[in-house]
Design a protein around this motif. Sequence first.
Motif, PDB file in Angstrom:
ATOM      1  N   ALA A 258       0.809  -1.189  -0.114  1.00 13.33           N
ATOM      2  CA  ALA A 258       0.010   0.076  -0.059  1.00 13.33           C
ATOM      3  C   ALA A 258       0.716   1.443  -0.147  1.00 13.33           C
ATOM      4  O   ALA A 258       0.463   2.126  -0.639  1.00 13.33           O
ATOM      5  N   GLY A 259       2.003   1.233   0.718  1.00 13.52           N
ATOM      6  CA  GLY A 259       2.793   2.528   0.716  1.00 13.52           C
ATOM      7  C   GLY A 259       3.713   2.705  -0.492  1.00 13.52           C
ATOM      8  O   GLY A 259       3.520   3.748  -0.896  1.00 13.52           O
ATOM      9  N   VAL A 260       3.940   1.739  -1.092  1.00 14.14           N
ATOM     10  CA  VAL A 260       4.789   1.841  -2.270  1.00 14.14           C
ATOM     11  C   VAL A 260       3.795   2.335  -3.496  1.00 14.14           C
ATOM     12  O   VAL A 260       3.902   3.210  -4.250  1.00 14.14           O
ATOM     13  N   SER A 261       2.514   1.426  -3.164  1.00 12.08           N
ATOM     14  CA  SER A 261       1.541   1.982  -4.317  1.00 12.08           C
ATOM     15  C   SER A 261       1.152   3.424  -4.247  1.00 12.08           C
ATOM     16  O   SER A 261       0.914   4.020  -5.308  1.00 12.08           O
TER      17      SER A 261
ATOM     18  N   SER B 190      13.852   5.694   0.541  1.00 15.94           N
ATOM     19  CA  SER B 190      13.944   5.773   1.912  1.00 15.94           C
ATOM     20  C   SER B 190      13.008   4.562   2.441  1.00 15.94           C
ATOM     21  O   SER B 190      13.352   3.878   3.516  1.00 15.94           O
ATOM     22  N   MET B 191      11.920   3.982   1.679  1.00 15.35           N
ATOM     23  CA  MET B 191      11.512   2.650   2.304  1.00 15.35           C
ATOM     24  C   MET B 191      12.103   1.685   1.993  1.00 15.35           C
ATOM     25  O   MET B 191      12.131   0.616   2.785  1.00 15.35           O
ATOM     26  N   GLN B 192      12.973   1.535   0.909  1.00 11.51           N
ATOM     27  CA  GLN B 192      13.914   0.430   0.773  1.00 11.51           C
ATOM     28  C   GLN B 192      14.951   0.304   2.012  1.00 11.51           C
ATOM     29  O   GLN B 192      15.147  -0.555   2.488  1.00 11.51           O
TER      30      GLN B 192
ATOM     31  N   PRO C  76      14.826  -3.343   3.870  1.00  5.49           N
ATOM     32  CA  PRO C  76      15.623  -3.670   2.729  1.00  5.49           C
ATOM     33  C   PRO C  76      15.485  -5.206   2.349  1.00  5.49           C
ATOM     34  O   PRO C  76      15.523  -5.475   1.224  1.00  5.49           O
ATOM     35  N   GLY C  77      14.504  -6.022   3.164  1.00  8.51           N
ATOM     36  CA  GLY C  77      14.166  -7.336   2.680  1.00  8.51           C
ATOM     37  C   GLY C  77      12.973  -7.445   1.745  1.00  8.51           C
ATOM     38  O   GLY C  77      12.272  -8.494   1.451  1.00  8.51           O
ATOM     39  N   ILE C  78      12.107  -6.105   1.911  1.00  4.00           N
ATOM     40  CA  ILE C  78      10.758  -6.320   1.292  1.00  4.00           C
ATOM     41  C   ILE C  78      10.707  -5.566   0.161  1.00  4.00           C
ATOM     42  O   ILE C  78      10.038  -5.767  -0.959  1.00  4.00           O
ATOM     43  N   ILE C  79      11.414  -4.357   0.159  1.00  3.00           N
ATOM     44  CA  ILE C  79      11.589  -3.403  -1.069  1.00  3.00           C
ATOM     45  C   ILE C  79      12.688  -3.217  -1.632  1.00  3.00           C
ATOM     46  O   ILE C  79      13.724  -2.963  -0.874  1.00  3.00           O
ATOM     47  N   ARG C  80      12.838  -3.534  -2.910  1.00  2.00           N
ATOM     48  CA  ARG C  80      14.230  -3.397  -3.637  1.00  2.00           C
ATOM     49  C   ARG C  80      13.896  -2.424  -4.804  1.00  2.00           C
ATOM     50  O   ARG C  80      13.241  -2.555  -5.513  1.00  2.00           O
ATOM     51  N   VAL C  81      14.895  -1.426  -4.720  1.00  2.00           N
ATOM     52  CA  VAL C  81      14.878  -0.410  -5.754  1.00  2.00           C
ATOM     53  C   VAL C  81      16.134  -0.455  -6.705  1.00  2.00           C
ATOM     54  O   VAL C  81      17.265  -0.424  -6.289  1.00  2.00           O
TER      55      VAL C  81
END
Length: 109
Positions: free
Chosen positions: A34-37, A93-95, A99-104
């Motif tokens: 939801a946050g990334v979206s 910032s979210m990554q 780090p184990g959930i979001i990868r940019v």
Amino acid sequence: MLALTINYKNNKIISFKIEGHAGFAPEGEDIYCAGVSAVAQTALLGLIKQLTVEPKYQMEKGFLECELPPSLNEEEMEKAQIILSTMEAGLLSMQEAYPGIIRVNIRRC
């Protein structure tokens, strides 16, 4: 894992793609997704509102891809870069926080 790709050309963001699922909670209830979206969709809406030529985009469940039109003039490109660099800062910032959930991935060509 949520995979995000931000593409640069000539030091300008020209496109981005988000795909996957964080896997923290069931689809529709996952706070990371939801946050990334929210960040990415807000950037897309900003582009649509600020540019005279709508960006090319595709949005489906668990997937969003957006590409700037190549015909943008200098003023519109500057507006797009402000919107997209703000999106990039939020996603990075979210990554950093997850780090184990979001990868940019940032690609420069």
